[in-house]
Write a protein that holds these residues in place. Sequence first.
Motif, short mmCIF file in Angstrom:
data_model
loop_
_atom_site.label_atom_id
_atom_site.label_comp_id
_atom_site.label_asym_id
_atom_site.label_seq_id
_atom_site.Cartn_x
_atom_site.Cartn_y
_atom_site.Cartn_z
N TYR A 731 0.80 -1.10 0.04
CA TYR A 731 -0.06 -0.01 -0.04
C TYR A 731 0.86 1.38 -0.05
O TYR A 731 0.54 2.19 -0.70
CB TYR A 731 -1.02 -0.15 1.08
CG TYR A 731 -1.62 1.27 1.31
CD1 TYR A 731 -2.75 1.35 0.72
CD2 TYR A 731 -1.38 2.38 2.41
CE1 TYR A 731 -3.62 2.62 0.85
CE2 TYR A 731 -2.05 3.38 2.68
CZ TYR A 731 -3.19 3.63 1.68
OH TYR A 731 -3.84 4.91 1.96
N SER A 734 3.04 1.81 -3.30
CA SER A 734 2.28 1.98 -4.61
C SER A 734 1.51 3.58 -4.45
O SER A 734 1.07 3.93 -5.13
CB SER A 734 1.11 1.09 -4.44
OG SER A 734 0.12 1.17 -3.63
N GLN A 737 -1.98 3.78 -4.47
CA GLN A 737 -2.88 3.48 -5.43
C GLN A 737 -3.40 1.86 -5.50
O GLN A 737 -4.49 1.78 -5.97
CB GLN A 737 -1.89 3.54 -6.85
CG GLN A 737 -1.11 4.91 -7.03
CD GLN A 737 -2.53 5.90 -7.32
OE1 GLN A 737 -3.37 5.73 -8.34
NE2 GLN A 737 -2.30 7.10 -6.69
N ILE A 738 -2.79 0.99 -4.75
CA ILE A 738 -3.26 -0.19 -4.41
C ILE A 738 -4.07 -0.09 -2.86
O ILE A 738 -3.14 0.49 -2.11
CB ILE A 738 -2.16 -1.24 -4.48
CG1 ILE A 738 -1.73 -1.34 -5.88
CG2 ILE A 738 -2.96 -2.54 -3.82
CD1 ILE A 738 -0.55 -2.39 -5.91
N TRP A 817 -12.04 -3.56 -10.26
CA TRP A 817 -11.13 -2.53 -9.97
C TRP A 817 -9.99 -2.20 -11.00
O TRP A 817 -9.42 -3.39 -11.44
CB TRP A 817 -10.65 -2.81 -8.56
CG TRP A 817 -9.49 -1.75 -8.14
CD1 TRP A 817 -9.57 -0.91 -7.19
CD2 TRP A 817 -8.08 -2.33 -8.31
NE1 TRP A 817 -8.31 -0.16 -6.88
CE2 TRP A 817 -7.34 -1.11 -7.54
CE3 TRP A 817 -7.32 -2.98 -8.94
CZ2 TRP A 817 -5.90 -0.88 -7.54
CZ3 TRP A 817 -5.99 -2.94 -8.71
CH2 TRP A 817 -5.39 -1.88 -8.08
N THR A 818 -9.67 -1.10 -11.19
CA THR A 818 -8.45 -0.58 -11.84
C THR A 818 -7.48 0.19 -10.98
O THR A 818 -7.70 0.74 -9.82
CB THR A 818 -8.80 0.27 -13.06
OG1 THR A 818 -9.29 1.35 -12.67
CG2 THR A 818 -9.91 -0.74 -13.97
N PHE A 819 -6.33 0.09 -11.39
CA PHE A 819 -5.10 0.58 -10.80
C PHE A 819 -5.21 2.04 -10.39
O PHE A 819 -5.68 3.01 -11.36
CB PHE A 819 -3.78 0.47 -11.35
CG PHE A 819 -2.62 0.85 -10.67
CD1 PHE A 819 -2.11 0.16 -9.64
CD2 PHE A 819 -2.10 2.05 -10.97
CE1 PHE A 819 -1.09 0.67 -8.86
CE2 PHE A 819 -1.17 2.66 -10.02
CZ PHE A 819 -0.36 1.70 -9.19
N GLY A 820 -5.31 2.56 -9.12
CA GLY A 820 -5.59 3.75 -8.64
C GLY A 820 -7.09 4.20 -8.34
O GLY A 820 -7.35 5.35 -7.95
N ASP A 822 -10.59 4.62 -6.71
CA ASP A 822 -10.80 4.87 -5.36
C ASP A 822 -11.80 3.70 -4.76
O ASP A 822 -13.11 3.39 -5.53
CB ASP A 822 -11.69 6.17 -5.13
CG ASP A 822 -12.06 6.78 -3.74
OD1 ASP A 822 -11.59 5.90 -2.81
OD2 ASP A 822 -13.05 7.67 -3.44
#
Length: 929
Positions: A731, A734, A737-738, A817-820, A822
């Motif tokens: 966490y 990243s 972002q994760i 979910w996609t990277f970054g 919310d």
Amino acid sequence: MKPRTKQLNLVLGSRGGVRVSEAVADSESDAVNPRESVERMFRDLRSDRQGLSAREAERRSLVHGSNELQRRRGREWPGEILRQLTHPLALLLWVAAGLAVVSGASPLAVAIVLVILVNAVFAFVQELHAEQAVEALSAFLPATAVVVRDRAEQVVDARTLVPGDVIVLDEGGRVSADARLISGSVQVDLSTLTGESVPVTVSADSTSNAGALVSARDIAFSGTDVLGGKAMGLVFATGMRTEIGRIAALSQRGGRDESPLEKQVKKVAWLIACVAVVMGAAFIPLGSLIAGLSWGDSINFAIGLLVANVPEGLLPIITLALAVGVRTLAKRGALVKRISAVETLGSTSVICTDKTGTLTQNRMRVTRIWMPSDVLTFDADDAATDPWPEGTVPRRLAHAITSCCTAELREGPGDGDECDSGDPTEVALLRAAEYIGEPRNVAIQAHHTIFPFDPELRRMSTVDRVGDRFRIQAKGAPEEILSLCVRIVGSGASEHGLESSERSEVAAVVHRWAREGLRLIAVAERSATAEEVEQLSRRDVECDMTLLGIVAMIDPPRPEVRAAVAKCHTAGIRIIVVTGDHGLTARGIAESVGIGNAGLQVVTGSELEGMSEKDLDRLLYTDNEIIFARSSPEEKLRITDALRAGGYVVAMTGDGVNDAPALRRSDIGVAMGRSGTDVAREAATMVLTDDNFATIVDAVQAGRRVYDNVRKFIVYIFAHATPEVVPFLVYALSGGQIPLPLTVMQILAIDLGTETLPALALGREREEPGLMDRAPRKASQNVVDKAMLVRSWGILGGVSAAAVMVLFMTTLVSGGWTFGADVSSGALEHTWKLATTMSFLGIVSCQIGTAVASRTERASLRKIGLFSNRLLLWGIAFEVVFAAVVVTVPTAQRLFGTVSPTWYQVLWLLPLPVLVWGCDEFWRWTRRR
């Protein structure tokens, strides 16, 4: 001579009494030398053979104090409780409780505090047992004593005895104070002071007073039992100034060091604390500067890292595992009074053992009788056989034995030794006579004359009337009796002159049997007229005798000892015999049970006393086994200290008062429960309820098993730190972002919920093959070493962390979910909770594989069996049920932030235990190769 003056500070007591302050350091007895003449002692003590007056005795009691053993000031319990509460692991638990409060889990914080308090109180109560040795010593002082006061014998409270009193010693009593005999002689049992198994005769006429004071043969010492005879003695020392008081002082001075496990657990605690604090502190700038988190979020996540690193269950698990070891040993006949000592047993490298009552049965028994025409061999149980006819040599010898004894075989429940009365040596002789066929106690009568055993002459004799003649029987040391004999019995009970060749034959038998450690008694007799007996002295009566035979006795070894000694040697444990007995006897017993196969050296007390520290170290720091004979309490302490200074972990066995200081000073003090004194039992760390030396070896084996199991559940607990810490690092690295793969509450659910019971079950794991075939570990060896960290943090933890992160990311991605993106609201919030749930379940699933892998350190699972630890199976079952409750029950879902997974997501968890265990099994296989 001008009398000395003393200043007495009298203080009025709270109840109106008068006591003497501690400023009185001097007394009349301080200047008394018990080795000087009796007349000089009377003068120095300002007394005489008529004793003291009651008024003078009361005055002296103010000066010398009560005749009892004083205990040093007890422990300050608030300080001791505080020490337990500030143990490094306890400090970590305090931190964990504080973090639980910060994270909003107040009930969990209360539970942790209760665990801390229970552990502190339990440890404190256990340590109090070691402080009761001096109270037990007081049990050796009789409640009353017979003393000459105001020119008359009277019974008084033994605590009122003072130097200068004249006391009466009689058979069956106990000596109340150290006293110089002024008339008569008595047989006393000095085994509690010297370890000597044979009763000793002390006589007012004795002149054999060389060596240590305790070896003086005209002094009766406080706390010893009177086995026979009657005498009067002049008291020269009372209370803490007696020999038993000096030993009590030695016992009090001996401190208690921490066990190896206690030291290692502290090191582990500081290691964990350092890792937790460093990682938590490092995360704050890392999260703020790299991840772009606010300072508040960085601090909260740092708290999460701390919680992930602190093993909240480690201290109670160790305590409970050791307590289980205590209960296991209790079932085997070993009571451990300090739970940490269970582990210390496993690291024992030297056992210093007494002989009497430890290696032996503490019961004299006749094994052989030599006669010119035959050698009688006795069964172990002395089973009766057909009696020898009257007039034969064996019957003549048996009759002489029964006539020359003051002991008695009594009828009683079981007809055992406990019913008999008198000297154990004489009891053994009487049993041998009964075996031969002599009727029990046929010679119990009023002897015409008894010449008691004389330590200088080393013999005793009795004179009995038989018709108009007298019969003289004598028994004693073979060389002494042989010198009195001029005749010997032949094969047909006839007598002939004792030739020089026959003397040589007898001497050879004596030498050969003595080398075997047998106690030898020669028996002789002769007939005399009334004129000879009435007119001649003892020296003239004890002459021109006929030798009947030589009796060989032994305090037989316990039957289990030989196998136990062999097991010690296999386990790399050296045995050192420390005894008050004669070196030749001790050597015979030691060799008979297998001690000293690789080399055995006998060192006497005088030789040890003349050794320098370097010489003693050179003697002890070898692989040879040693016998220290005629040892004193100070010498036992010296041996123990020298061994411990050399890095050895010492287990000292003992049963007498003289053993108390060494028992207390050693790493493991082992006292005998049946034959041992209260002093030894209180001073020791472990008490053998069956007095069996083999139980010590069983305890060592159990100690090794406990230590191995402690390492196993440390591996198990440490392995979960990696999968709990890695999510926070992912966490942070990243930059947020994760999303966070695991919450603080889920970590606490793992540390105090799912992992506790399997860890406890690992504490009950059976020993690995070859446990007693390896050398003892060094006391300095770390319980946590590099290989353990590689295995727990790297292999088990690394595989688990990778599997957990794969589960987490797969769940996130499959949920859209996609990277970054919310995840704090909307549909992705549910996806994120599901992903953290899978992380939680993934760690639990990996825990199952870790628990199975942790069951063995080197051996394969096949050798120990998958289902051999049923407690672990129940622990795993509880773990699964608990995890299911956390993710399915609505209240638990709200508390821990979980949601229910789908059935196919549950299937993803099934291969994880096999994956974790398989990687570890492969790693152990490479280590074995």
